[in-house]
Design a protein around this motif. Structure first.
Motif, short mmCIF file in Angstrom:
data_model
loop_
_atom_site.label_atom_id
_atom_site.label_comp_id
_atom_site.label_asym_id
_atom_site.label_seq_id
_atom_site.Cartn_x
_atom_site.Cartn_y
_atom_site.Cartn_z
N UNK A 19 27.98 43.89 35.93
CA UNK A 19 28.31 43.14 37.14
C UNK A 19 29.79 42.82 37.26
N UNK A 20 30.53 43.02 36.17
CA UNK A 20 31.94 42.66 36.20
C UNK A 20 32.85 43.84 36.52
N UNK A 21 32.32 45.07 36.41
CA UNK A 21 33.17 46.24 36.62
C UNK A 21 33.79 46.17 38.02
N UNK A 22 32.97 45.83 39.02
CA UNK A 22 33.51 45.69 40.37
C UNK A 22 33.69 44.23 40.75
N UNK A 23 32.91 43.36 40.11
CA UNK A 23 32.97 41.93 40.45
C UNK A 23 34.19 41.23 39.86
N UNK A 24 34.76 41.81 38.79
CA UNK A 24 35.88 41.16 38.11
C UNK A 24 37.10 41.01 38.98
N UNK A 25 37.17 41.79 40.03
CA UNK A 25 38.34 41.72 40.90
C UNK A 25 38.49 40.31 41.48
N UNK A 26 37.37 39.57 41.57
CA UNK A 26 37.46 38.20 42.09
C UNK A 26 38.37 37.34 41.23
N UNK A 27 38.27 37.55 39.89
CA UNK A 27 39.09 36.74 38.97
C UNK A 27 40.56 37.05 39.18
N UNK A 28 40.86 38.34 39.35
CA UNK A 28 42.25 38.74 39.57
C UNK A 28 42.76 38.14 40.88
#
Lengths: 532, 372
Positions: A300-309
């Motif tokens: 879930x973080x491969x594409x979702x991690x962009x939120x953190x950036x």
């Protein structure tokens, strides 16, 4: 220009495409006839074969009367039952735009949103409408901004007469596909020719003669020439229809502003190019940091991690909003420059909706985490799905460490066969032994050098070698300290990853490195640090 | 068969046509050039030829003027391992308190040592604590640092080059301290090298002021020290156009004639001249500055090791001010050597020197030329 005239022009253009095909076929036929009349039989046969091969893509291009089906964009369809709020929002938008809602919503992994329609019978009858919605885009926009983007996309289908632009679109697609086919063929031909020449060359070498350079210029030329004719026609189509399509973009923007609010629409337009580059940066520097070494962030973080950036760099990105590209991406872009679109929107009178509270667009989803995982599973390559999943901090540490170990490969090679299977720590010991023995300069001499270092002579060359020695020692020391956990790579969403050294090392390490690279080297300080 | 005939004949016909066109082109060009030939230009060219000036290929690009024979011998002997003539010359400058010659010689030797320091190590080993060797060692490390850095602007210099540059310069700091400790008390030479370390490492202005006090206490009008300090105050290193101009004017103001300090306002102007036209070089101030430098040169000791450098600068500005006779006079004195500011900053120093020299010769009045 009225809708009728636009449609007529589109029809003329597509007729032109077929006419072009006929002319080319006639030309090929004429060549064959001439060959039949005058050329020797062997030559004529060659002409027949070549012209037949060239005719195939032309005929195939002409027979494609239907708009080719959408390229299958990897994504997962979501039903009304899955995401009722999203569906409701999209339907409401479609209604307010005055068009039919999509029949399918597909979630993708792109920083993009698009509505497509499989129109039939020259676009006179509508077909299946699909909304492609990229989750990274959803992550980067507020609820109102996402509505603006969707309203804009649906706005293209707002008037039935715009469906006739399907004809224009078809003309473009036809030309593009035909060009592709020719280029693909010319690529295949070149590859074949190359393989043939390489085989020949290998035979020459086997016979003890020198190998000939493989030369493929000229091969595939006929295919490329045909492609060029079609490209030229494609450009002509684009130019002819451009002003119309740009006007439609502006109209769709105004429609979106009416529905989602002036400020949300303008800020979405400002945000899109910035989000695009931020997403690319995220993918290359974070999501795929460990891919080389078989590591990925958690599910879930491969594409979702962009939120953190995006959260961590919000201020930096907001600064980038101000600089808008004021030129179109290409002369054939169907969109006007973003600066122009934003200027048109911001010139509208304030609708007072800018003050509305900005909610994240992910609020439209029942469970953002669940869809992120689903999209990941649908879009990642099978081998990627098998990769090891690590939490972000571990991923950064492990991937950076692996990278440093990997970057020490040239030193391993330069140290010779004895170091072939050595662990990083053993490799560093070997290297330090070489420094003590005075052979490190030879080792460094076998490493790849920069142009400046290669050009240097005398004592300057030694100084470049010294730089190289220090760099390699520092890299290998970092790799060893990180590999055994004494040093740790720290994840940061706003800055590059940084190395956290154990207490006292930050001060002692540079001095120890300096002592090891002098003309009378002392490796003891560095050995002590490593043992410590 | 007919088609084969065409295939063979067409390239032949096209080839012939191309050759014909080239011939025609050459004829037409020759005619145009012939009709343009100017009798005045031809006469001017003949006059330039009569001055027996050297071609660009024959200009020495490393030196500003020929070396004194003894120095040339010492510089040739040192890399071959025979360092004693150089050591003796350097000792002689200290004995004579001739600091201009000492730094000049040190600069030449340091340049050699930056390539290969085997001879310098031999010198250091057989005469431990030799002030001359310590001076050359420190300055040689500075030269080495600049060789690692390269002469390009910061943007065109790689991280690797900067890393090596800084590391090497940092090493030179201790060597300067050692050179100062060993040098005669009134010798400013070690501090001159230290200025270049300050420039490269971007040391703070206070450090530069301290060095400058050490120098001026020992030699108030030292040419190379002032030249180096001016570089520090230039915009491209640690100062600005204003600080460089102020420094240069102050250096020139109190100096006795013949000290060559009047060159520095011209250098400060040159270093910060970004304009495309020569208008800025023809202001009343610039005419006065060039006149002052001319008087300074006339009053200087003909054996001053930096005299030629000032003449190069004068030749350049006299040329820009269309003072052809005076420019030609300088050019003729310098001909054969172009290793000085401003030529050193040009892409092709010799070509630039020769171009301006020849133009000056063309417009100079024949009588004035003879007078020189």
């Amino acid at each position: 220009m009225g809708a009728t005239l636009r449609a007529l022009r589109a029809l003329v253009l597509i007729a032109g495409f077929h006419l072009l095909g006929l002319v080319l076929l006639c030309a090929l036929g004429a060549v064959d006839w001439a060959a039949y009349r005058w050329a020797p039989a062997g030559w004529a046969l060659k002409f027949y074969v070549v012209s037949f091969l060239l005719a195939v893509p032309v005929v195939r291009g002409m027979l494609l009367l239907r708009t080719p089906r959408d390229e299958e964009v990897a994504g997962i369809p979501v039903t009304d039952a899955d995401e009722p709020r999203l569906w409701a929002a999209v339907r409401e938008l479609a209604e307010r735009v005055g068009t039919r809602g999509p029949d399918e919503i597909r979630l993708t992994a792109d920083m993009n949103a698009a509505v497509t329609e499989e129109a039939r019978l020259l676009g006179l009858i509508g077909g299946t409408r699909r909304l492609y919605l990229g989750l990274p885009l959803v992550a980067g926009l507020s609820d109102a901004q996402l509505r603006a983007v969707l309203a804009h996309e649906l706005g293209h289908y707002g008037n039935s007469d715009t469906r006739l632009t399907g004809i224009t679109e078809r003309c473009r697609v036809h030309v593009a596909r035909t060009v592709d086919r020719f280029e693909e063929k010319s690529g295949q031909t070149i590859a074949k020719e190359r393989a043939r020449q390489e085989r020949k060359s290998a035979k020459r070498v086997a016979k003890g003669k020198s190998a000939r350079e493989v030369d493929t210029t000229g091969v595939g030329f006929t295919y490329r020439a045909m492609a060029r004719i079609y490209t030229a026609y494609g450009r002509f189509c684009m130019r002819a229809t451009q002003s119309g399509s740009r006007r439609q973009e502006l109209a769709a923007d105004l429609g979106a502003a009416r529905i989602a609010g002036r400020d949300a629409t303008a800020s979405a337009l400002r945000a899109l190019p910035v989000l695009d580059s931020a997403h690319e940066f995220y993918l290359s520097s974070y999501a795929t940091l460990g891919v080389e070494f078989g590591m990925l962030p958690p599910r879930g973080e491969v594409f979702g991690g962009v939120r953190r950036l995006l959260d961590a760099r919000a201020e930096e990105l907001a600064g980038l909003w101000e600089a808008l590209p004021d030129e179109p991406a290409s002369p054939y872009d169907s969109h006007p420059p973003t600066a122009e679109r934003v200027a048109v929107l911001e010139a509208l009178t304030d609708d007072g909706r800018g003050a509305e509270e900005a909610r994240p667009a992910f609020g439209l989803f029942t469970s953002p985490e669940a869809v992120l995982i689903d999209v990941e599973e649908a879009t990642l390559a099978p081998e990627a799905l098998l990769m090891r999943r690590l939490d972000w901090p571990d991923l950064v540490h492990e991937a950076m460490t692996a990278r440093y170990v990997q970057d020490a490969e040239p030193v391993r090679e330069a140290l010779g066969p004895a170091a072939a299977d050595a662990e990083p720590a053993a490799l560093l010991r070997d290297f330090l032994d070489a420094v003590d023995a005075g052979t490190a300069w030879d080792v460094v001499g076998r490493l790849p050098r920069s142009d400046e270092a290669a050009a240097a002579t005398g004592r300057a060359a030694r100084e470049f070698a010294r730089s190289s020695l220090r760099r390699e020692l520092a890299r290998l020391t970092t790799a060893v300290l990180a590999a055994d956990g004494r040093a740790r790579w720290q994840l940061s969403w706003s800055d590059p990853a940084s190395l956290h050294l154990p207490d006292g090392y930050a001060a002692a390490l540079p001095a120890a490195l300096d002592a090891a690279i002098t003309d009378r080297p002392d490796t003891e300080p560095l050995r002590k640090l490593l043992a410590g | 068969m007919i088609i084969l005939l065409w295939v063979v004949l067409t390239p032949l016909a096209l080839g012939l046509l191309a050759i014909g066109l080239r011939l025609l082109n050459a004829v037409v060009r020759g005619y145009i050039e012939g009709s343009r030939a100017d009798p005045h230009a031809a006469r001017a060219a003949a006059r330039v030829a009569a001055l027996s000036l050297l071609d660009a290929e024959r200009q020495h690009t490393e030196l500003a003027a020929p070396l004194p024979p003894a120095v040339a011998v010492a510089l040739a002997a040192a890399p071959a391992g025979d360092w004693e003539p150089a050591a003796d010359l350097l000792d002689a400058t200290a004995a004579a308190r001739d600091w201009e010659r000492r730094t000049f010689l040190c600069e030449q030797l340091a340049d050699l040592a930056a390539d290969d320091d085997t001879w310098l190590r031999a010198w250091e080993e057989s005469r431990p604590g030799d002030p001359g060797a310590a001076l050359v060692r420190a300055r040689g490390t500075v030269f080495l640092a600049w060789k690692v850095r390269g002469a390009k602007r910061a943007a065109a210099t790689t991280e690797e080059q900067f890393e090596g540059f800084h590391r090497t310069l940092t090493r030179s700091r201790e060597e300067h301290l050692r050179a100062v400790a060993l040098a005669p008390v009134d010798d400013p030479s070690p501090y001159v090298g230290e200025i270049w370390t300050a420039i490269g490492l971007g040391l703070p202005h206070d450090e530069m002021r301290r060095l400058w006090r050490e120098i001026t206490d020992r030699a108030p009008h030292h040419y190379e020290a002032t030249f180096s300090a001016l570089q520090y105050w230039c915009g491209k290193w640690c100062g600005s156009a204003e600080s460089a101009r102020a420094f240069a004017v102050r250096a020139a103001a109190g100096a006795p004639p013949g000290s060559l300090m009047t060159a520095f306002p011209l250098i400060a102007h040159y270093e910060h001249d970004e304009s495309d036209s020569t208008d800025v070089d023809r202001t009343p101030e610039m005419f006065a500055a060039v006149d002052a430098a001319l008087a300074d040169v006339a009053a200087a000791d003909p054996g001053h090791p930096r005299l030629a450098e000032v003449r190069h600068l004068l030749a350049y500005y006299l040329y820009l001010q269309n003072r052809w006779d005076e420019a030609l006079e300088q050019f003729r004195l310098l001909d054969g050597y172009v290793g000085a500011v401003p030529w050193r900053y040009k892409g092709d120093p010799a070509a630039e020197f020769c171009r301006m020299r020849d133009e000056s010769a063309r417009y100079a009045t024949p009588g004035a030329r003879e007078a020189s």
